[in-house]
Design a protein around this motif. Structure first.
Motif, PDB file in Angstrom:
ATOM      1  N   PHE A   1       3.655   1.687   8.104  1.00 58.33           N
ATOM      2  CA  PHE A   1       2.280   1.686   8.208  1.00 58.33           C
ATOM      3  C   PHE A   1       1.939   3.076   7.241  1.00 58.33           C
ATOM      4  CE2 PHE A   1      -1.707   3.686   9.583  1.00 58.33           C
ATOM      5  CZ  PHE A   1      -2.307   2.468   9.917  1.00 58.33           C
ATOM      6  N   PRO A   2       0.968   2.494   6.512  1.00 60.98           N
ATOM      7  CA  PRO A   2       0.614   3.392   5.210  1.00 60.98           C
ATOM      8  C   PRO A   2      -0.020   4.666   5.685  1.00 60.98           C
ATOM      9  CG  PRO A   2      -0.579   1.191   5.279  1.00 60.98           C
ATOM     10  CD  PRO A   2       0.072   1.189   6.488  1.00 60.98           C
ATOM     11  N   THR A   3       0.747   5.908   5.193  1.00 58.69           N
ATOM     12  CA  THR A   3      -0.069   7.221   5.189  1.00 58.69           C
ATOM     13  C   THR A   3      -0.631   7.720   4.190  1.00 58.69           C
ATOM     14  OG1 THR A   3       0.803   9.352   5.637  1.00 58.69           O
ATOM     15  CG2 THR A   3       2.522   7.629   5.305  1.00 58.69           C
ATOM     16  N   LEU A   4      -1.578   8.538   4.298  1.00 54.95           N
ATOM     17  CA  LEU A   4      -2.161   8.997   2.994  1.00 54.95           C
ATOM     18  C   LEU A   4      -2.011  10.297   2.641  1.00 54.95           C
ATOM     19  CD1 LEU A   4      -4.338   7.314   1.589  1.00 54.95           C
ATOM     20  CD2 LEU A   4      -6.079   8.551   2.780  1.00 54.95           C
ATOM     21  N   GLU A   5      -1.147  11.246   3.566  1.00 54.18           N
ATOM     22  CA  GLU A   5      -0.940  12.348   3.175  1.00 54.18           C
ATOM     23  C   GLU A   5      -0.702  12.737   1.945  1.00 54.18           C
ATOM     24  OE1 GLU A   5      -2.152  13.814   5.700  1.00 54.18           O
ATOM     25  OE2 GLU A   5      -1.998  11.833   7.136  1.00 54.18           O
TER      26      GLU A   5
ATOM     27  N   GLN B   1      -0.046   0.197  14.260  1.00 56.38           N
ATOM     28  CA  GLN B   1       0.343   1.612  13.781  1.00 56.38           C
ATOM     29  C   GLN B   1       1.852   2.063  13.909  1.00 56.38           C
ATOM     30  OE1 GLN B   1      -3.022   3.581  15.533  1.00 56.38           O
ATOM     31  NE2 GLN B   1      -3.486   4.452  13.508  1.00 56.38           N
TER      32      GLN B   1
ATOM     33  N   ILE C   1      -9.051   0.831  -2.937  1.00 60.09           N
ATOM     34  CA  ILE C   1      -8.922  -0.609  -2.362  1.00 60.09           C
ATOM     35  C   ILE C   1      -9.849  -1.152  -2.221  1.00 60.09           C
ATOM     36  CG2 ILE C   1      -6.888   0.523  -0.893  1.00 60.09           C
ATOM     37  CD1 ILE C   1      -8.726   0.697   1.495  1.00 60.09           C
TER      38      ILE C   1
ATOM     39  N   PHE D   1      -9.310   6.927  -2.465  1.00 59.08           N
ATOM     40  CA  PHE D   1      -8.489   5.917  -1.807  1.00 59.08           C
ATOM     41  C   PHE D   1      -9.378   4.653  -1.583  1.00 59.08           C
ATOM     42  CE2 PHE D   1      -7.331   4.076   2.289  1.00 59.08           C
ATOM     43  CZ  PHE D   1      -5.771   3.186   1.699  1.00 59.08           C
TER      44      PHE D   1
ATOM     45  N   PHE E   1     -17.448  -3.010   0.644  1.00 54.59           N
ATOM     46  CA  PHE E   1     -15.987  -3.081   1.436  1.00 54.59           C
ATOM     47  C   PHE E   1     -15.634  -2.013   2.430  1.00 54.59           C
ATOM     48  CE2 PHE E   1     -11.297  -2.259   1.714  1.00 54.59           C
ATOM     49  CZ  PHE E   1     -10.963  -3.530   1.905  1.00 54.59           C
TER      50      PHE E   1
ATOM     51  N   LEU F   1       0.809  -1.303  -0.005  1.00 53.61           N
ATOM     52  CA  LEU F   1      -0.037  -0.095  -0.107  1.00 53.61           C
ATOM     53  C   LEU F   1       0.742   1.195  -0.051  1.00 53.61           C
ATOM     54  CD1 LEU F   1      -3.095  -0.346   2.390  1.00 53.61           C
ATOM     55  CD2 LEU F   1      -2.963   0.195   0.156  1.00 53.61           C
TER      56      LEU F   1
ATOM     57  N   PHE G   1      -4.938  -2.334  16.320  1.00 50.80           N
ATOM     58  CA  PHE G   1      -4.455  -1.383  15.376  1.00 50.80           C
ATOM     59  C   PHE G   1      -3.309  -0.495  16.195  1.00 50.80           C
ATOM     60  CE2 PHE G   1      -4.493   1.306  11.833  1.00 50.80           C
ATOM     61  CZ  PHE G   1      -5.157   0.562  10.879  1.00 50.80           C
TER      62      PHE G   1
ATOM     63  N   PRO H   1     -12.369  -0.867  10.449  1.00 53.71           N
ATOM     64  CA  PRO H   1     -11.136  -0.737  11.316  1.00 53.71           C
ATOM     65  C   PRO H   1     -10.164  -0.182  10.649  1.00 53.71           C
ATOM     66  CG  PRO H   1     -12.236  -2.949  11.906  1.00 53.71           C
ATOM     67  CD  PRO H   1     -12.756  -2.336  10.580  1.00 53.71           C
TER      68      PRO H   1
ATOM     69  N   ILE I   1      -6.276   4.341   8.873  1.00 45.31           N
ATOM     70  CA  ILE I   1      -5.159   4.910   7.812  1.00 45.31           C
ATOM     71  C   ILE I   1      -5.885   6.415   7.790  1.00 45.31           C
ATOM     72  CG2 ILE I   1      -4.732   5.084   5.524  1.00 45.31           C
ATOM     73  CD1 ILE I   1      -4.972   2.021   5.540  1.00 45.31           C
ATOM     74  N   LEU I   2      -7.105   6.516   7.699  1.00 48.69           N
ATOM     75  CA  LEU I   2      -7.734   8.134   7.509  1.00 48.69           C
ATOM     76  C   LEU I   2      -7.770   8.772   8.897  1.00 48.69           C
ATOM     77  CD1 LEU I   2      -8.418   6.965   4.678  1.00 48.69           C
ATOM     78  CD2 LEU I   2     -10.620   7.883   5.038  1.00 48.69           C
ATOM     79  N   LYS I   3      -7.169   8.152   9.980  1.00 48.49           N
ATOM     80  CA  LYS I   3      -7.262   8.717  11.263  1.00 48.49           C
ATOM     81  C   LYS I   3      -8.509   9.470  11.698  1.00 48.49           C
ATOM     82  CE  LYS I   3      -2.334   9.357  10.650  1.00 48.49           C
ATOM     83  NZ  LYS I   3      -1.493  10.282  10.001  1.00 48.49           N
TER      84      LYS I   3
END
Lengths: 204, 204
Positions: free
Chosen positions: A127-131, A122, A159, A155, B164, A72, A118, B170, B175-177
């Motif tokens: 760990f995947p980050t979306l920024e 984390q 997925i 996103f 999905f 990811l 989690f 979770p 991931i999106l915090k």
DNA sequence: TTATGGTTTAACCATTTGGTTAACAAAGGT
DNA sequence: ACCTTTGTTAACCAAATGGTTAAACCATAA
């Protein structure tokens, strides 16, 4: 740690066996005896190396997540355009999962069972980050390369389209009335179909 | 609790309690004692009405599937256009699942655990069939209303995008915090975003 | 009122299961 | 060689768990 092993790598054998059993049956359905049998060793060895079922499970889970997360992360954070990211991720991910069919369902199921996991994963380095992905989407939208879309929603869409069919494979096989072979062919076609589907929707 | 009533639907109380426990913990994680406690009755009653854990579970599973299947079936087989079907299904399904959050994950998890369940539920009257949807997609593609796309792939895409996020909530929250509230807002937005996303991709 | 039949409970049972123990085997170091 | 550390096993244990039983309960028909 430098343990003087008679047997080449008992610890690794245990982990492999535990992975197989846990991924197929889940934490609750797995039996320590079955893991020991699969590893070809005595049940007490499991406790010698991993103390408890819970800790052995966490080792397996952590391993599995460490396998999935970089996929990811790499896809989200390299320097290619959104369009290329979609293409690459779709293609790579479907290939990757075909080699690890139990993985996504395992992760998802156990995260649902115990969301506290989690917090543990984390801290995982990868760990995947979306920024980056989010700002990149915003930029490309502003440049007029993409139709307006929210990065988070995109996103999720990516997925969902890639992971869900594997998670729900029994359901899909049932409704589509196909067997394992037909399912594999269908997923093979999706390597291109899914990215086309997404690109079609977002490209200006 | 008023015990003065003789069988004022003990069977139903058991089923409700069993649904709660099974959907939260799965077949393997659920305990008969916990179901009895949740129903406020003696453990022996579970066996009196349902003979075994397996049979009680099958009753719950069958019930759950009977709740979900008509949603799919109605969306696939009414007389509206593909475009309307996408819009209606997306809107309705997300509302529906928000009221039954454990449902999709429960179905998917247990189907993975024991694919044989499929044979049992396939006899279900409302079992979803894809024939009409597939020919309708072919027709609308030929009429030039839609870009070329395979009906099966479109079907998979629709259910992936809609189901999905709930199954993987979770993971997505992590991931999106975001927290539960943020997640709910996100799903609310998806009621329109997802159908737009799909229509964008397939409409000519 | 009493006999009847379905309903409910507490106590019990057999088996499974995660985990422990104690003895033993194999290296490693000195 | 001798001792210490590490690895391995069979036997064992306590708790949990699905399931059973026999007696009690209670509404209702006779």
């Amino acid at each position: 740690m430098a343990k003087t092993n008679k047997n080449q790598d008992t610890e690794g054998q245990i982990l492999t066996a535990a992975k197989n059993v846990f991924q197929k049956k889940g934490m609750d359905g797995a039996r320590m005896q079955e893991i020991a049998d699969e590893a070809g060793i005595n049940k007490a060895m499991l406790h010698y190396y991993y103390r408890s079922k819970q800790l052995l499970f966490e080792a397996v889970f952590s391993n599995a997540f460490s396998l999935l997360a970089p996929q990811l992360n790499k896809a989200l954070n390299d320097d290619s355009s959104i369009e290329d990211k979609v293409k690459n991720f779709t293609n790579n991910y479907i290939s990757f999962i075909s080699k690890h069919p139990y993985l996504p369902n395992f992760i998802i199921q156990e995260l649902n069972r115990n969301p506290k996991f989690f917090e543990k994963i984390q801290q995982n380095a990868a760990f995947p980050t979306l920024e980056k992905f989010k700002t990149q989407v915003t930029e490309e939208v502003e440049k007029g390369m993409l139709k307006p879309i929210d990065g988070e929603q995109l996103f999720i869409n990516i997925i969902s389209l890639n992971i869900f069919p594997f998670v729900a494979s029994p359901l899909i096989k049932g409704i589509l009335k196909i067997d394992d072979k037909g399912f594999k062919q269908l997923m093979e076609r999706r390597k291109t179909d899914v990215s086309e589907f997404i690109i079609n929707s977002i490209k200006k």
